[in-house]
Enzyme design. Structure first.
Site, short mmCIF file in Angstrom:
data_model
loop_
_atom_site.label_atom_id
_atom_site.label_comp_id
_atom_site.label_asym_id
_atom_site.label_seq_id
_atom_site.Cartn_x
_atom_site.Cartn_y
_atom_site.Cartn_z
N GLU A 41 99.94 20.14 6.89
CA GLU A 41 98.71 19.72 6.12
C GLU A 41 98.85 20.94 4.94
O GLU A 41 98.54 20.46 3.76
CB GLU A 41 97.56 20.23 6.86
CG GLU A 41 96.08 20.07 6.28
CD GLU A 41 94.93 19.99 7.18
OE1 GLU A 41 95.03 20.46 8.34
OE2 GLU A 41 93.94 19.83 6.55
N ASP A 71 87.44 22.83 0.94
CA ASP A 71 86.30 23.15 1.88
C ASP A 71 85.74 24.74 1.71
O ASP A 71 84.53 24.97 1.57
CB ASP A 71 86.41 22.77 3.22
CG ASP A 71 87.07 21.32 3.32
OD1 ASP A 71 87.27 20.55 2.27
OD2 ASP A 71 86.95 20.82 4.66
C1 GLC Z 1 89.90 18.73 4.70
C2 GLC Z 1 90.41 19.02 3.34
C3 GLC Z 1 90.06 17.93 2.34
C4 GLC Z 1 90.68 16.86 3.03
C5 GLC Z 1 90.36 16.49 4.12
C6 GLC Z 1 91.19 15.29 4.97
O1 GLC Z 1 88.37 18.65 4.60
O2 GLC Z 1 89.88 20.11 2.77
O3 GLC Z 1 90.54 18.27 0.89
O4 GLC Z 1 90.46 15.76 2.22
O5 GLC Z 1 90.52 17.69 5.13
O6 GLC Z 1 92.34 15.74 4.96
#
Ligand code: GLC
Length: 422
Positions: free
Chosen positions: A385, A161
């Site tokens: 995460e 992101d």
């Molecule tokens: C964030 C991450 C993305 C992922 C999402 C859900 O947006 O950057 O890669 O898929 O979270 O975990």
């Protein structure tokens, strides 16, 4: 510290806790819906102990496919006010409600691995999913490969992101008409670990623009405020096409069209080589400028069968200065921020793909070293995460589905290690 069996057990528990019936959420609270590539990793990890549930997750994801072939990045199965931006902001008019953008196409590669591990149902499941996977790849080739490499119209599509890759292109977006909105992510996780307000205003501006253009790809291609060719998406689609061809061969389907896509992308990947800095880089298609940064997505080059010796030199250097590799941004970059999401932290899923890339190219020692480093990180710091590459500090959401999934399917000493095929 938990031992391997206890960690395997804990990983299965996390996946079960995050199971909503037919799909998993990445983690409760922060991400309460089905995310595209999270779900594909989850299906693969789940299939190590429950093939039925693993396949069901992959089917639920592919059932959300649009008529155009695009598979959306979020599927909003049950409305949850704890997340922003929800379906009312995206306004895609799709059933089930979804976002209007896509995410890295790892699904075909996960289907291949699941097929090889499931001698009973694998072939039939792959047969059912094959047309959908192929339609999704065809969508990428048709709508996103005008430069030969894969372009994204929103940073969220890359799955990375707030990566440093997007800074230049994001600076060219005028967010002054974004209006009032309330972020929800920072009520779940410390704001120092999340994208900044400047980033968020632009993320939402892009969503508004897509909505106003009715998610029409040709209009977005012409008028979109953001269009960047991404090494991560490109290398991932390259591997996904190779894996789709393997699935096709197992099913007795022709591979000509898929092989032609592979050729196009092989050439396209060369456009991402930043000759001045001597590494793969993101390329802003609106300005023709490279981002000028070395990220963990650049190290997916072996995954896409496009690795080279110079990239090995970068990789070795980055490894030598990271206790827990692979950081999402080169620690030598002045913008490196060890806890801020995709601007420094280490992510298990990217390590998995980098490791698989080494293996596919015959660098088994490198694959094993990275797998062991990732296993140590998870054993010492849990199923977070993402992690601080300097000291392993767990960050972002906890009890994370994809970290549990890659533990079970790849990092754990008890993982199956199926990768080969032909
Ligand atoms: C964030 C991450 C993305 C992922 C999402 C859900 O947006 O950057 O890669 O898929 O979270 O975990």
């Amino acid at each position: 510290m938990l031992n391997t069996q206890e960690l395997d057990q804990r990983a299965r528990e996390i996946i079960r806790q995050n199971d909503m019936g037919g799909y998993t959420v990445p983690t409760h609270g922060l991400y309460p819906y089905q995310w595209n590539w999270d779900s594909a990793f989850s299906a693969w990890g789940t299939a190590t102990f429950d093939t039925t549930t693993g396949w069901a997750e992959m089917e639920t994801l592919m059932n959300a496919q649009w008529d155009t072939g695009m598979v959306p990045h979020i599927v909003f199965h049950k409305l949850d006010p704890g997340y922003f931006p929800g379906p009312d902001v995206w306004q895609t008019g799709h059933t089930p409600p979804t976002s209007g953008i896509t995410q890295p196409p790892v699904a075909a590669s996960m289907v291949k691995l699941m097929m090889l591990d499931d001698s009973e149902n694998g072939l039939q499941k792959a047969r059912d999913l094959f047309p959908k996977l192929k339609a999704w790849h065809a969508w990428f080739m048709r709508e996103r490969c005008e430069s030969g490499a894969v372009a994204i119209m929103h940073p969220w599509e890359s799955g990375r992101d707030n990566a440093r890759d997007w800074d230049g292109a994001m600076a060219n977006i005028d967010p002054s008409n974004v209006g009032e909105y309330t972020r929800r992510d920072t009520s779940h996780v410390d704001s120092s670990m999340r994208p900044t307000k400047e980033d968020y205003d632009r993320f939402i501006t892009l969503v508004h623009q897509g909505r106003d253009l009715h998610w029409d790809q040709s209009k977005i291609r012409e008028q979109g405020y953001f269009r960047v060719a991404c090494p991560g998406m490109t290398f991932i689609l390259m591997r996904a096409n190779l894996d789709l061809a393997i699935i096709a061969k197992s099913l007795g389907e022709p591979t000509d069209e898929i092989d032609a896509w592979s050729e196009t992308l092989q050439k396209g990947a060369t456009t991402l080589w930043n000759a001045e800095r001597q590494h793969y880089d993101s390329l802003d298609l609106r300005t023709g400028e490279f981002a000028g940064c070395l990220s963990n997505a650049s190290f997916l080059c072996w995954y896409g069968d496009a690795g080279n010796d110079t990239m090995f030199e970068h990789y070795e250097r980055v490894l030598s200065i990271s206790k827990y590799p692979v950081p999402s941004l080169d620690p030598a970059d002045p913008h490196f921020d060890s806890l801020r999401y995709w601007r420094g932290p280490t992510w298990g899923i990217i390590n998995t793909l980098i490791g698989q890339g080494f293996h596919y190219n015959g660098y088994d020692d490198k694959a094993t070293t990275l797998r062991k480093a990732t296993a140590d990180l998870i054993q010492e710091h849990g199923f977070a995460e993402y992690f601080d590459p300097n000291n392993g500090q767990p960050a972002g959401g906890s009890d994370f589905t994809w970290t549990a999934a890659i533990w079970l399917a790849w990092a754990s000493p008890s993982a199956p290690q199926t990768l080969d095929s032909e």
